[in-house]
Design an enzyme around this catalytic site. Structure first.
Site, PDB file in Angstrom:
ATOM      1  N   GLU A 296       8.969  13.452  24.069  1.00 12.96           N
ATOM      2  CA  GLU A 296       8.148  14.777  23.611  1.00 12.96           C
ATOM      3  C   GLU A 296       8.812  15.563  22.534  1.00 12.96           C
ATOM      4  O   GLU A 296       9.689  16.397  22.847  1.00 12.96           O
ATOM      5  CB  GLU A 296       7.568  15.538  24.641  1.00 12.96           C
ATOM      6  CG  GLU A 296       6.821  14.826  26.012  1.00 12.96           C
ATOM      7  CD  GLU A 296       5.499  14.572  25.449  1.00 12.96           C
ATOM      8  OE1 GLU A 296       4.923  15.080  24.585  1.00 12.96           O
ATOM      9  OE2 GLU A 296       4.871  13.605  26.156  1.00 12.96           O
ATOM     10  N   CYS A 330       5.544  23.573  20.439  1.00 13.53           N
ATOM     11  CA  CYS A 330       5.671  22.565  19.811  1.00 13.53           C
ATOM     12  C   CYS A 330       4.186  22.233  19.092  1.00 13.53           C
ATOM     13  O   CYS A 330       3.900  21.441  18.101  1.00 13.53           O
ATOM     14  CB  CYS A 330       6.142  21.055  20.311  1.00 13.53           C
ATOM     15  SG  CYS A 330       4.998  20.985  22.089  1.00 13.53           S
TER      16      CYS A 330
END
Ligand code: NAP
Length: 525
Positions: A296, A330
């Protein structure tokens, strides 16, 4: 021996208790811990404020300790065990030993234990949120939100544990049946970042444990307390020794510890959340023994506002998507692409909303919506992006410089007249900077949005149904927000395309990342 101080959760001025106490170290008596480790704690959260590593169900000190700092002030919050390669190897062995029995624990039992862990998180949510704010600087209200989000992954995967299915396949061979079994991969090495110190762990660990895997967690140097508090609760919930292990380490040891975890033959799976640069290093380690990986990684989210958009909705979405965690998520919008017909109105309303609703300060203060950035390096990056843009012709609409509150604080900043050659259009800023680029046509917006080697999240605002289908399908990202600025949810798949990563977390897909598919050909029937 690692020590901890100052974190208090139970006094009249609850919100301010933690940080001021860190300045005035007043140790209470030490206590002996089961397993021989001795932890000195000084606040009412002593049960959750752990400073040793947690391996094989025991709290273990390391030969060295590293300091954890409050990003709002720079003051030390505590000293935490600084694990190295020997500790990492020992943790992997403990996890491997535990795997041999955990894989055989019934899915119902695994489900019940995960649910208990979730319940304990909810019971302790106030203390857990304070720990997050202390070590990451995140406003307390957001820290509460993270704890609920984090606990919900344990709840979700406690449910998914009972929904692991195989298959029976009928082939042309009449005397055979072909079976597909789903089996846990084994020991998972989990490496997590500081920006969601709790949720980035449970999103992985919930799925891993539900699948029957065991884990070794290496949290970020800046935020080990949340990972250790989770260990305390896992232990209390009855998760067996060795199933959840935590080895904190300082940044100077992260490289060697990471390599040890990612190359250990007893580790079957690596799950990493963090920057794309680090992800690439870990992928190289993983390649040596062909380990399973989930990555990720970073993003560069476009936020597109078309002429047909409801401008007030778009501004609300922009505020939520850009400024959560002071721009350090993010999935934060990194580039605002606004069509020329609505551009000036959007910029005006966005600036007004920022000036009215964003309050910079210590995360423990009630009014604060924008805490500190995690460290000086992060502030320097925002500063560099602003000065580069201004030097190339961007206009500062609001903000633009460090905030007077303290050295890790930056003013929420809006730039207009931004162009594609500026750093803020090309690199993840990871801070409170909103750069606005003007575009003419839908095709142009898609081309700008997709001109990136990463593709995590993307957002757009439009009231035109045909345009909504077209754009949602064309954006090269793993997650799309249509007329919505906050998209994360435990039920939905989280992950990116291109260099934003491999695999998905959360949702019904998340558990698959920890399961091997085994084909059994059953003949002679
Ligand atoms: P980072 O520097 O890559 O660090 C992440 C983790 O990796 C930390 O635990 C870090 O330890 C460790 N680490 C660093 N270098 C290592 C190495 N050579 N070997 C092994 N471990 C190593 O990332 P960050 O700056 O903390 O986090 C921000 C980044 O994470 C952003 O790019 C953001 O987009 C991304 N992120 C992605 C997601 C997602 O779900 N896609 C979610 C959150 C954040 P230390 O802390 O000790 O350095």
């Amino acid at each position: 021996m690692a020590t901890c101080w100052g974190l208090r959760s139970c006094c009249g001025a609850r919100r301010r208790a933690l940080w001021p106490a860190a300045r005035h170290l007043r140790p209470r008596a030490g206590r002996s811990e089961p397993g021989g480790a001795r932890t000195r704690s000084y606040g009412l959260s002593s049960e959750l404020l752990r400073t040793d590593s947690f391996v094989g169900g025991r709290w273990l000190p390391a030969a060295a300790a590293f300091p954890v700092h409050d990003p709002a002030s720079g003051a030390a919050l505590g000293m935490v065990a600084d694990c190295g390669v020997p500790e990492a190897r020992a943790a992997v062995r403990a996890a491997h030993e535990a795997f041999c029995s955990w894989r055989g624990v019934s899915v119902k039992e695994r489900s019940v234990l995960l649910r208990k862990w979730h319940d304990l998180m909810i019971q302790n949510k106030e203390d857990l949120a304070q720990i997050i704010t202390a070590e990451s600087g995140k406003p307390l209200k957001e820290a509460h939100g993270e704890i609920l989000y984090s606990a919900h992954f344990l709840e979700w995967f406690s449910e998914e544990a009972r929904r692991i299915y195989g298959d029976i396949i009928y082939t042309s061979a009449k005397d055979r049946r072909s079976l597909v079994l789903k089996q846990p991969m084994g020991v998972a090495a989990i490496i997590t970042p500081w920006n969601f110190p709790s949720a980035m762990i449970t999103r992985k660990v919930g799925a891993a444990l539900a699948a029957g895997c065991t884990v070794v967690v290496k949290p970020a140097e800046d935020t080990p307390f949340s990972a250790l508090a989770l260990a305390q609760l896992a232990n209390q919930a009855g998760i067996p020794p060795g199933v959840y292990n935590v080895i904190p380490c300082s940044r100077s040891k992260a490289k060697e510890v990471g390599e040890a975890l990612c190359t250990d033959p007893l580790v079957s799976k690596i799950s990493f959340t963090g920057s794309t640069a680090t992800g690439k290093i870990l992928l190289q380690h993983a390649a040596k023994s062909v380990k399973r990986v989930s990555m990720e990684l970073g993003g560069l989210a476009p936020f597109i506002v078309f002429d047909s958009a409801n401008v007030d909705q778009a501004v609300a979405g922009a505020m939520a998507s850009k400024f959560r965690n002071t721009g350090q998520t993010c999935v934060c919008s990194n580039r605002f692409l606004v069509q020329k017909g609505i551009h000036d109105l959007f910029v005006k309303k966005f600036a007004e909303a920022m000036q009215k609703n964003l309050h910079v300060g210590n995360g423990f203060e009630e009014r604060t919506t924008q805490g500190p950035l995690i460290n000086e390096k992060a502030v320097e990056k925002v500063e560099r992006h602003v000065s580069d843009a201004v030097s190339k012709g961007a206009t500062v609409v609001t903000g633009g410089k460090r905030h007077q509150y303290g050295r890790n604080f930056f003013e929420p900043t809006l730039l207009s007249n931004v162009t594609r050659d500026m750093l803020c259009s090309q690199e993840e800023t990871f801070g409170p900077l909103a750069p606005v680029l003007k575009f003419d046509t839908e095709e142009e917006a898609i081309a700008i949005a997709n001109a990136a080697d990463v593709g995590l999240a993307g957002y757009f605002y439009s009231q035109d149904p045909a345009q909504i289908w077209r754009v949602a399908e064309q954006l090269e990202v793993g997650m799309v927000g249509v007329n919505e600025g906050i998209i994360s949810s435990v039920e939905c798949p989280f992950g990116g395309v291109k260099q934003s990563g491999l695999g998905r977390e959360g949702s019904k897909y998340g558990i698959e990342e920890y399961l091997e598919v085994k084909y059994v050909c059953y003949g002679g029937l």
